[in-house]
Design a protein around this motif. Sequence first.
Motif, mmCIF file in Angstrom:
data_model
loop_
_atom_site.group_PDB
_atom_site.id
_atom_site.type_symbol
_atom_site.label_atom_id
_atom_site.label_comp_id
_atom_site.label_asym_id
_atom_site.label_seq_id
_atom_site.Cartn_x
_atom_site.Cartn_y
_atom_site.Cartn_z
ATOM 1 N N GLU A 42 0.844 -1.184 0.000
ATOM 2 C CA GLU A 42 0.000 0.000 0.000
ATOM 3 C C GLU A 42 0.885 1.242 0.000
ATOM 4 O OE1 GLU A 42 -3.946 1.279 2.454
ATOM 5 O OE2 GLU A 42 -2.274 0.549 3.646
ATOM 6 N N ALA A 43 0.487 2.246 -0.750
ATOM 7 C CA ALA A 43 1.214 3.507 -0.789
ATOM 8 C C ALA A 43 0.191 4.629 -0.954
ATOM 9 C CB ALA A 43 2.212 3.515 -1.944
ATOM 10 N N LEU A 44 0.062 5.448 0.071
ATOM 11 C CA LEU A 44 -0.938 6.516 0.069
ATOM 12 C C LEU A 44 -0.289 7.838 0.451
ATOM 13 C CD1 LEU A 44 -3.680 4.594 2.075
ATOM 14 C CD2 LEU A 44 -3.546 4.846 -0.403
ATOM 15 N N TYR A 45 -0.944 8.939 0.101
ATOM 16 C CA TYR A 45 -0.447 10.253 0.488
ATOM 17 C C TYR A 45 -1.609 11.124 0.934
ATOM 18 C CZ TYR A 45 -2.364 12.477 -3.656
ATOM 19 O OH TYR A 45 -3.229 12.972 -4.587
ATOM 20 N N ALA A 46 -1.274 12.153 1.709
ATOM 21 C CA ALA A 46 -2.255 13.138 2.170
ATOM 22 C C ALA A 46 -1.493 14.306 2.779
ATOM 23 C CB ALA A 46 -3.193 12.531 3.202
ATOM 24 N N THR A 47 -2.194 15.376 3.041
ATOM 25 C CA THR A 47 -1.607 16.476 3.783
ATOM 26 C C THR A 47 -1.812 16.211 5.269
ATOM 27 O OG1 THR A 47 -3.646 17.748 3.623
ATOM 28 C CG2 THR A 47 -1.966 18.156 1.946
ATOM 29 N N PHE A 48 -1.030 16.856 6.099
ATOM 30 C CA PHE A 48 -1.120 16.658 7.538
ATOM 31 C C PHE A 48 -2.524 16.991 8.027
ATOM 32 C CE2 PHE A 48 -0.785 18.270 11.881
ATOM 33 C CZ PHE A 48 -0.344 17.122 12.482
ATOM 34 N N THR A 100 -5.247 15.182 7.468
ATOM 35 C CA THR A 100 -6.298 14.558 6.657
ATOM 36 C C THR A 100 -6.760 13.259 7.312
ATOM 37 O OG1 THR A 100 -5.329 15.468 4.639
ATOM 38 C CG2 THR A 100 -6.821 13.597 4.374
ATOM 39 N N ALA A 101 -8.060 13.073 7.409
ATOM 40 C CA ALA A 101 -8.601 11.831 7.958
ATOM 41 C C ALA A 101 -8.159 10.647 7.098
ATOM 42 C CB ALA A 101 -10.128 11.905 8.015
ATOM 43 N N ARG A 102 -7.892 9.521 7.706
ATOM 44 C CA ARG A 102 -7.379 8.324 7.014
ATOM 45 C C ARG A 102 -8.230 7.937 5.816
ATOM 46 N NH1 ARG A 102 -5.770 4.541 4.475
ATOM 47 N NH2 ARG A 102 -4.730 2.687 5.239
ATOM 48 N N LYS A 103 -9.547 8.068 5.914
ATOM 49 C CA LYS A 103 -10.416 7.638 4.810
ATOM 50 C C LYS A 103 -10.236 8.500 3.554
ATOM 51 C CE LYS A 103 -14.503 10.223 6.322
ATOM 52 N NZ LYS A 103 -15.884 10.108 6.760
ATOM 53 N N PHE A 104 -9.586 9.653 3.669
ATOM 54 C CA PHE A 104 -9.382 10.530 2.512
ATOM 55 C C PHE A 104 -7.979 10.426 1.910
ATOM 56 C CE2 PHE A 104 -12.766 12.769 4.927
ATOM 57 C CZ PHE A 104 -13.775 12.599 4.001
ATOM 58 N N TRP A 105 -7.111 9.600 2.478
ATOM 59 C CA TRP A 105 -5.782 9.408 1.895
ATOM 60 C C TRP A 105 -5.962 8.751 0.528
ATOM 61 C CZ3 TRP A 105 -0.699 9.206 4.624
ATOM 62 C CH2 TRP A 105 -0.719 9.957 5.791
ATOM 63 N N GLN A 106 -5.106 9.080 -0.421
ATOM 64 C CA GLN A 106 -5.234 8.600 -1.795
ATOM 65 C C GLN A 106 -3.958 7.920 -2.276
ATOM 66 O OE1 GLN A 106 -8.058 9.007 -3.870
ATOM 67 N NE2 GLN A 106 -8.981 9.533 -1.901
ATOM 68 N N SER A 107 -4.123 7.035 -3.247
ATOM 69 C CA SER A 107 -2.941 6.479 -3.905
ATOM 70 C C SER A 107 -2.510 7.463 -4.984
ATOM 71 C CB SER A 107 -3.244 5.107 -4.504
ATOM 72 O OG SER A 107 -4.276 5.208 -5.449
ATOM 73 N N TRP A 108 -1.229 7.545 -5.199
ATOM 74 C CA TRP A 108 -0.672 8.500 -6.148
ATOM 75 C C TRP A 108 -0.317 7.751 -7.422
ATOM 76 C CZ3 TRP A 108 3.086 12.813 -4.371
ATOM 77 C CH2 TRP A 108 3.470 13.589 -5.455
ATOM 78 N N ARG A 109 -0.973 8.066 -8.482
ATOM 79 C CA ARG A 109 -0.718 7.430 -9.780
ATOM 80 C C ARG A 109 -0.437 8.501 -10.803
ATOM 81 N NH1 ARG A 109 -0.655 1.757 -10.356
ATOM 82 N NH2 ARG A 109 -1.790 0.948 -8.595
ATOM 83 N N ASP A 110 0.448 8.201 -11.688
ATOM 84 C CA ASP A 110 0.732 9.088 -12.807
ATOM 85 C C ASP A 110 0.643 8.237 -14.067
ATOM 86 O OD1 ASP A 110 1.726 10.820 -14.725
ATOM 87 O OD2 ASP A 110 3.137 11.738 -13.334
ATOM 88 N N ASP A 111 -0.326 8.527 -14.903
ATOM 89 C CA ASP A 111 -0.557 7.727 -16.106
ATOM 90 C C ASP A 111 0.623 7.746 -17.073
ATOM 91 O OD1 ASP A 111 -3.056 7.050 -15.156
ATOM 92 O OD2 ASP A 111 -4.076 8.655 -16.236
ATOM 93 N N THR A 156 6.044 -2.846 -6.938
ATOM 94 C CA THR A 156 5.014 -2.802 -5.897
ATOM 95 C C THR A 156 4.388 -1.409 -5.863
ATOM 96 O OG1 THR A 156 6.532 -2.039 -4.181
ATOM 97 C CG2 THR A 156 6.340 -4.438 -4.499
ATOM 98 N N GLU A 157 3.351 -1.260 -5.059
ATOM 99 C CA GLU A 157 2.741 0.057 -4.864
ATOM 100 C C GLU A 157 3.761 1.042 -4.305
ATOM 101 O OE1 GLU A 157 -0.290 1.248 -5.844
ATOM 102 O OE2 GLU A 157 -0.263 -0.660 -6.894
ATOM 103 N N GLN A 158 4.634 0.557 -3.464
ATOM 104 C CA GLN A 158 5.687 1.393 -2.900
ATOM 105 C C GLN A 158 6.556 1.977 -4.015
ATOM 106 O OE1 GLN A 158 9.036 -0.581 -0.875
ATOM 107 N NE2 GLN A 158 8.491 0.691 0.899
ATOM 108 N N HIS A 159 6.961 1.140 -4.950
ATOM 109 C CA HIS A 159 7.778 1.619 -6.075
ATOM 110 C C HIS A 159 7.022 2.654 -6.903
ATOM 111 C CE1 HIS A 159 9.704 -2.508 -5.602
ATOM 112 N NE2 HIS A 159 10.679 -1.648 -5.335
ATOM 113 N N ARG A 160 5.742 2.382 -7.165
ATOM 114 C CA ARG A 160 4.943 3.305 -7.987
ATOM 115 C C ARG A 160 4.835 4.687 -7.350
ATOM 116 N NH1 ARG A 160 1.955 -1.564 -8.478
ATOM 117 N NH2 ARG A 160 2.231 -2.441 -10.546
ATOM 118 N N LEU A 161 4.564 4.719 -6.052
ATOM 119 C CA LEU A 161 4.429 6.002 -5.360
ATOM 120 C C LEU A 161 5.755 6.756 -5.332
ATOM 121 C CD1 LEU A 161 2.848 8.033 -3.545
ATOM 122 C CD2 LEU A 161 3.714 6.721 -1.613
ATOM 123 N N LEU A 162 6.817 6.065 -4.959
ATOM 124 C CA LEU A 162 8.109 6.730 -4.872
ATOM 125 C C LEU A 162 8.575 7.213 -6.238
ATOM 126 C CD1 LEU A 162 9.837 4.444 -2.241
ATOM 127 C CD2 LEU A 162 8.859 6.727 -1.909
#
Length: 121
Positions: free
Chosen positions: A26-32, A34-45, A92-98
């Motif tokens: 799992e790899a998610l991002y948010a601003t400080f 932000t409630a956990r349910k609003f964290w998003q995965s970061w994808r770049d097409d 992995t998702e970790q690689h994609r986010l980083l």
Amino acid sequence: MPRPTARTIPQLFHFAQLLMLVSRTEALYATFGTARKFWQSWRDDEDSENDIALAANRLLAPAEKDAIFSGAFDSARRFFDDVQNGGERAVTEQHRLLYASWMGRGGMLQKISACQTTSRS
């Protein structure tokens, strides 16, 4: 030193603008704040799986290893040498986010490079 509490711990992140939760699956991002349910995965097409795989499997030069695995991190070098010698890693998702956040078209390295180019003009 005072003991950390629920009231004081958020002060550790006072200057953080972007937070990343990263694990192998799992790899998610948010601003400080932000409630956990609003964290998003970061994808770049625009980031290809092949480019991400090449970055994830790039071998470190000896000088890079020496810089990373020194001092308090010296004991971790053997583990990472074993990982590197274990063959190609699956993306992995970790690689994609980083990759997306640092190396991809919209990543920080692209932005830093653009700022340096602009400041030289």
